[in-house]
Write an enzyme that holds these catalytic residues in place. Structure first.
Site, PDB file in Angstrom:
ATOM      1  N   ASP A   1     -22.050  24.092  44.294  1.00  0.00           N
ATOM      2  CA  ASP A   1     -22.208  22.649  44.572  1.00  0.00           C
ATOM      3  C   ASP A   1     -21.132  21.788  43.931  1.00  0.00           C
ATOM      4  OD1 ASP A   1     -24.516  23.319  45.968  1.00  0.00           O
ATOM      5  OD2 ASP A   1     -25.785  23.097  44.195  1.00  0.00           O
TER       6      ASP A   1
ATOM      7  N   LYS B   1     -17.140  21.776  47.351  1.00  0.00           N
ATOM      8  CA  LYS B   1     -16.200  22.592  48.146  1.00  0.00           C
ATOM      9  C   LYS B   1     -16.121  22.112  49.590  1.00  0.00           C
ATOM     10  CE  LYS B   1     -18.787  26.125  47.160  1.00  0.00           C
ATOM     11  NZ  LYS B   1     -19.701  25.535  46.170  1.00  0.00           N
ATOM     12  N   GLY B   2     -17.308  21.824  50.168  1.00  0.00           N
ATOM     13  CA  GLY B   2     -17.358  21.418  51.573  1.00  0.00           C
ATOM     14  C   GLY B   2     -16.522  20.173  51.814  1.00  0.00           C
TER      15      GLY B   2
ATOM     16  N   GLY C   1     -24.936  25.191  50.894  1.00  0.00           N
ATOM     17  CA  GLY C   1     -25.154  23.896  51.542  1.00  0.00           C
ATOM     18  C   GLY C   1     -23.928  23.064  51.234  1.00  0.00           C
ATOM     19  N   HIS C   2     -23.075  22.870  52.216  1.00  0.00           N
ATOM     20  CA  HIS C   2     -21.808  22.173  52.001  1.00  0.00           C
ATOM     21  C   HIS C   2     -21.855  20.817  52.689  1.00  0.00           C
ATOM     22  CE1 HIS C   2     -19.638  26.256  51.169  1.00  0.00           C
ATOM     23  NE2 HIS C   2     -20.620  25.991  50.335  1.00  0.00           N
TER      24      HIS C   2
ATOM     25  N   GLN D   1     -21.117  29.221  46.937  1.00  0.00           N
ATOM     26  CA  GLN D   1     -21.582  29.362  45.550  1.00  0.00           C
ATOM     27  C   GLN D   1     -20.412  29.096  44.588  1.00  0.00           C
ATOM     28  OE1 GLN D   1     -22.651  32.322  47.804  1.00  0.00           O
ATOM     29  NE2 GLN D   1     -23.968  30.660  48.388  1.00  0.00           N
TER      30      GLN D   1
ATOM     31  N   THR E   1     -29.364  22.558  50.037  1.00  0.00           N
ATOM     32  CA  THR E   1     -30.067  23.578  50.816  1.00  0.00           C
ATOM     33  C   THR E   1     -31.574  23.481  50.598  1.00  0.00           C
ATOM     34  OG1 THR E   1     -28.179  25.051  50.787  1.00  0.00           O
ATOM     35  CG2 THR E   1     -30.305  26.089  51.149  1.00  0.00           C
ATOM     36  N   THR E   2     -32.000  23.390  49.340  1.00  0.00           N
ATOM     37  CA  THR E   2     -33.436  23.431  49.062  1.00  0.00           C
ATOM     38  C   THR E   2     -33.993  22.091  48.589  1.00  0.00           C
ATOM     39  OG1 THR E   2     -32.961  24.136  46.820  1.00  0.00           O
ATOM     40  CG2 THR E   2     -33.380  25.882  48.414  1.00  0.00           C
TER      41      THR E   2
ATOM     42  N   LYS F   1     -16.200  14.274  41.662  1.00  0.00           N
ATOM     43  CA  LYS F   1     -17.240  13.429  41.081  1.00  0.00           C
ATOM     44  C   LYS F   1     -16.834  12.768  39.759  1.00  0.00           C
ATOM     45  CE  LYS F   1     -21.406  14.384  42.931  1.00  0.00           C
ATOM     46  NZ  LYS F   1     -22.675  15.006  43.340  1.00  0.00           N
TER      47      LYS F   1
ATOM     48  N   SER G   1     -11.347  13.870  43.169  1.00  0.00           N
ATOM     49  CA  SER G   1     -12.239  13.262  44.154  1.00  0.00           C
ATOM     50  C   SER G   1     -13.077  12.192  43.464  1.00  0.00           C
ATOM     51  CB  SER G   1     -13.112  14.373  44.751  1.00  0.00           C
ATOM     52  OG  SER G   1     -14.136  13.828  45.532  1.00  0.00           O
ATOM     53  N   VAL G   2     -13.134  11.012  44.074  1.00  0.00           N
ATOM     54  CA  VAL G   2     -13.845   9.890  43.436  1.00  0.00           C
ATOM     55  C   VAL G   2     -14.966   9.321  44.301  1.00  0.00           C
ATOM     56  CG1 VAL G   2     -11.976   9.199  41.876  1.00  0.00           C
ATOM     57  CG2 VAL G   2     -11.990   8.329  44.226  1.00  0.00           C
TER      58      VAL G   2
HETATM   59  P1  GDP Z   1     -20.630  22.329  47.859  1.00  0.00           P
HETATM   60  O1  GDP Z   1     -21.800  23.233  48.019  1.00  0.00           O
HETATM   61  O2  GDP Z   1     -19.668  22.802  46.823  1.00  0.00           O
HETATM   62  O3  GDP Z   1     -19.950  22.004  49.157  1.00  0.00           O
HETATM   63  O4  GDP Z   1     -21.220  20.938  47.298  1.00  0.00           O
HETATM   64  P2  GDP Z   1     -22.559  20.194  47.813  1.00  0.00           P
HETATM   65  O5  GDP Z   1     -22.275  19.576  49.118  1.00  0.00           O
HETATM   66  O6  GDP Z   1     -23.730  21.091  47.705  1.00  0.00           O
HETATM   67  O7  GDP Z   1     -22.741  19.125  46.667  1.00  0.00           O
HETATM   68  C1  GDP Z   1     -21.759  18.186  46.360  1.00  0.00           C
HETATM   69  C2  GDP Z   1     -22.370  16.784  46.503  1.00  0.00           C
HETATM   70  O8  GDP Z   1     -21.516  15.824  45.906  1.00  0.00           O
HETATM   71  C3  GDP Z   1     -22.495  16.330  47.946  1.00  0.00           C
HETATM   72  O9  GDP Z   1     -23.599  15.473  48.049  1.00  0.00           O
HETATM   73  C4  GDP Z   1     -21.204  15.573  48.206  1.00  0.00           C
HETATM   74  O10 GDP Z   1     -21.307  14.622  49.250  1.00  0.00           O
HETATM   75  C5  GDP Z   1     -21.002  14.917  46.877  1.00  0.00           C
HETATM   76  N1  GDP Z   1     -19.596  14.693  46.468  1.00  0.00           N
HETATM   77  C6  GDP Z   1     -18.533  15.522  46.591  1.00  0.00           C
HETATM   78  N2  GDP Z   1     -17.467  14.999  45.961  1.00  0.00           N
HETATM   79  C7  GDP Z   1     -17.867  13.825  45.427  1.00  0.00           C
HETATM   80  C8  GDP Z   1     -17.223  12.851  44.606  1.00  0.00           C
HETATM   81  O11 GDP Z   1     -16.075  12.961  44.230  1.00  0.00           O
HETATM   82  N3  GDP Z   1     -17.976  11.781  44.217  1.00  0.00           N
HETATM   83  C9  GDP Z   1     -19.288  11.629  44.593  1.00  0.00           C
HETATM   84  N4  GDP Z   1     -19.939  10.564  44.167  1.00  0.00           N
HETATM   85  N5  GDP Z   1     -19.917  12.534  45.355  1.00  0.00           N
HETATM   86  C10 GDP Z   1     -19.219  13.629  45.749  1.00  0.00           C
HETATM   87  P1  IMO Z   2     -23.077  26.331  47.556  1.00  0.00           P
HETATM   88  O1  IMO Z   2     -22.170  27.121  48.468  1.00  0.00           O
HETATM   89  C1  IMO Z   2     -25.691  26.332  44.068  1.00  0.00           C
HETATM   90  C2  IMO Z   2     -28.113  29.915  43.401  1.00  0.00           C
HETATM   91  C3  IMO Z   2     -29.607  29.791  43.554  1.00  0.00           C
HETATM   92  C4  IMO Z   2     -30.069  30.819  42.551  1.00  0.00           C
HETATM   93  C5  IMO Z   2     -29.037  31.928  42.681  1.00  0.00           C
HETATM   94  C6  IMO Z   2     -29.477  33.080  43.583  1.00  0.00           C
HETATM   95  O2  IMO Z   2     -23.761  25.199  48.212  1.00  0.00           O
HETATM   96  O3  IMO Z   2     -22.338  25.963  46.304  1.00  0.00           O
HETATM   97  P2  IMO Z   2     -29.658  33.313  46.220  1.00  0.00           P
HETATM   98  O4  IMO Z   2     -30.497  32.560  47.214  1.00  0.00           O
HETATM   99  O5  IMO Z   2     -28.187  33.227  46.480  1.00  0.00           O
HETATM  100  O6  IMO Z   2     -30.132  34.724  46.022  1.00  0.00           O
HETATM  101  O7  IMO Z   2     -29.956  32.569  44.820  1.00  0.00           O
HETATM  102  O8  IMO Z   2     -27.882  31.305  43.227  1.00  0.00           O
HETATM  103  N1  IMO Z   2     -27.310  29.480  44.576  1.00  0.00           N
HETATM  104  C7  IMO Z   2     -26.599  28.351  44.608  1.00  0.00           C
HETATM  105  N2  IMO Z   2     -26.501  27.335  43.719  1.00  0.00           N
HETATM  106  N3  IMO Z   2     -24.972  26.305  45.207  1.00  0.00           N
HETATM  107  C8  IMO Z   2     -25.039  27.308  46.103  1.00  0.00           C
HETATM  108  O9  IMO Z   2     -24.246  27.364  47.188  1.00  0.00           O
HETATM  109  C9  IMO Z   2     -25.924  28.378  45.846  1.00  0.00           C
HETATM  110  N4  IMO Z   2     -26.254  29.501  46.515  1.00  0.00           N
HETATM  111  C10 IMO Z   2     -27.094  30.175  45.713  1.00  0.00           C
HETATM  112  O10 IMO Z   2     -30.045  28.488  43.248  1.00  0.00           O
HETATM  113  O11 IMO Z   2     -29.949  30.282  41.236  1.00  0.00           O
HETATM  114 MG    MG Z   3     -23.905  23.187  47.913  1.00  0.00          MG
END
Ligand code: GDP
Ligand code: IMO
Ligand code: MG
Length: 430
Positions: free
Chosen positions: A13, A16-17, A40-41, A225, A301-302, A332, A414-415
């Site tokens: 999280d 990356k997305g 969840g990206h 991840q 995701t969850t 962030k 990223s801001v």
């Molecule tokens: P990923 O799994 O690595 O793609 O990240 P996620 O999408 O799960 O979580 C990142 C969260 O932070 C998302 O809600 C994005 O929209 C948000 N986000 C990403 N970069 C920034 C940033 O620079 N600032 C803020 N405020 N939010 C961000």
């Molecule tokens: P993205 O790509 C954050 C965590 C789960 C749990 C552990 C094992 O969005 O960054 P699993 O279902 O993979 O067997 O769970 O890994 N986990 C993540 N945490 N971001 C993710 O993906 C994750 N994918 C799995 O919360 O601790």
């Molecule tokens: Mg994610």
């Protein structure tokens, strides 16, 4: 630079997305190579939010091809829903916009059930998985009991494979896990239909990537991840079931190490973690709450709340070493605005010793105290800043300290969540 890997340098999280979506503007192809719909990206374009679980984050750029490599475990129902939702919005218009490896393994309902039952049995010691069947699907792959996408889309093959595999699964459910058995007939009916819908997207990803590279195409490899969740190098057993390090690109998409030009590690300006496991810099009080609320730290995701804390430099340095990261993206940074002071963890203290590296055993990581360096914070809202020299002095100092400690240059800051909310220092494709 034509082939760039973008991976998470923490516990997932990291954003990356968002970064892949931004960089996909200059790319021809975007490839997922491990994980599944545990990912969840989040992409925010023109104020509209899209969360992708399986389709690579290039999908919102017409003309960019999305590939799902053999190393991914694919829940075909989720994939189909995601494709349909994107197509309804005018994306993935041509069948050739998406290619799914015939060697990727399929997640079936029995994998999800097993994931959930195992977690229940673990009770307090649960991993806190996403419950998407990821671990059991990778187990079957290693046990040579998996069913691959190439078999899913050929109904005679699917039937034969389900007949071979499901009876053994049912034994496990009945004798060990106290669950009800699955019917081969019902699974076949449901999944042969999904298979026939997906068939047009299925092919040889390794070959497609080889040809793309021969033609000088720009390729982004999108990690899921983060490095600290890697099944070998992460905080085992509180990890996911795939290799998340950059090296996994090769086995997970069928390219050689020489096909990678650059590795970018994405890290938040602080740290978050979802699920169980050690987290030395976790803040459970006021600071944690401010980061969680300010950063909207709830799983894509969850929906689970993410645990929050300070940036952990030993963890980041470990990721740099494990993946050969040669460029950093800090996301962030805007969320740290208005915190009076900022802590940066530079080492761990454990039973009288000082450790600047992440230990491989779990106990020291669980019991250690972080050693912090405290830096001044800044008050200004930085969401509209687009140039490094427009950042408050304290924010620049914070970034400089990260660069100095890690020895790796920051390419992008990223801001904000939007595609364009970036300070570009060195464009990764330049
Ligand atoms: P990923 O799994 O690595 O793609 O990240 P996620 O999408 O799960 O979580 C990142 C969260 O932070 C998302 O809600 C994005 O929209 C948000 N986000 C990403 N970069 C920034 C940033 O620079 N600032 C803020 N405020 N939010 C961000
Ligand atoms: P993205 O790509 C954050 C965590 C789960 C749990 C552990 C094992 O969005 O960054 P699993 O279902 O993979 O067997 O769970 O890994 N986990 C993540 N945490 N971001 C993710 O993906 C994750 N994918 C799995 O919360 O601790
Ligand atoms: Mg994610």
């Amino acid at each position: 630079m034509s082939s760039i890997v973008i991976i998470g340098a923490q516990w997932g999280d990291e954003g990356k997305g968002k970064i892949v979506d931004y960089l996909a503007e200059g790319a021809d192809q975007v490839v997922r190579f491990q994980g599944g719909n545990n990912a969840g990206h989040t992409l925010v374009v023109g104020g509209q939010k899209t969360v992708l679980h399986l389709v690579p984050s290039g999908a919102l750029h017409p003309g960019v091809r999305c590939l799902i490599g053999n190393g991914v475990v694919v829940d075909p129902e989720v994939l189909l829903q995601e494709i349909e939702a994107l197509r309804a919005r005018g994306f993935l218009k041509d069948d050739s916009d998406l290619l799914v490896s015939d060697r990727a393994h399929v997640i079936f309902p029995y994998h999800k059930k097993m994931d959930q039952l195992r977690e229940e049995r673990r009770g307090k010691g649960k991993i806190g998985t996403t419950g998407r069947g990821i671990g059991p699907a990778y187990e079957d792959k290693a046990a040579r009991m998996g069913i691959r996408i190439g078999e899913l889309v050929e109904s005679d093959l699917l039937k034969k494979r389900l007949e071979e595999v499901v009876p053994e699964k049912n034994l496990q459910f009945e004798k060990i896990l106290n669950g009800s058995p699955f019917s081969v007939k019902e699974l076949f009916q449901r999944y042969s239909e999904i298979g026939s819908c997906l068939k047009k997207y299925v092919g040889d990803v390794s070959r497609a990537l080889y040809e793309a590279r021969c033609h000088g195409k720009k390729i982004l490899y999108e990690g899921a991840q983060g490095t600290a969740l890697d099944v070998d190098h992460g905080t085992y057993p509180y990890v996911t079931s795939s290799n998340t390090v950059a090296g996994a690109v090769c086995a997970g998409s069928g390219v050689g190490p020489s096909a990678i030009d650059r590795v970018i590690g994405v890290t938040k300006a602080y740290t978050t973690r979802v699920g169980s496991g050690p987290f030395p810099t976790e803040e459970t009080g006021e600071i944690g709450r401010r980061l969680q609320e300010g950063g909207g730290e709830f799983g894509a995701t969850t929906g689970r709340p993410r645990r929050c804390g300070w940036l952990d430099l030993p963890l980041l340095k470990q990721s740099i070493r494990l993946s050969g990261i040669n460029g950093l993206v800090i996301t962030k940074l805007d969320i740290l605005s208005a915190l009076p002071t900022l802590n940066l963890c530079v080492a761990y203290r454990f039973r009288g010793g000082r450790y600047a590296e992440v230990p491989s055993a779990l106990a020291p990581l669980e019991e250690c105290q972080p050693e912090y360096e405290t830096l001044p914070g800044w008050k200004e809202n930085i969401s509209d800043v687009r140039r490094l020299d427009q950042l408050p002095n304290a924010a620049r100092k914070y970034l400089e300290r990260i660069e100095k400690e890690t020895g790796v240059p920051i390419d992008l800051v990223s801001v904000g969540p939007g595609r364009e909310d970036n300070i570009i220092i060195r464009h990764p494709f330049s």
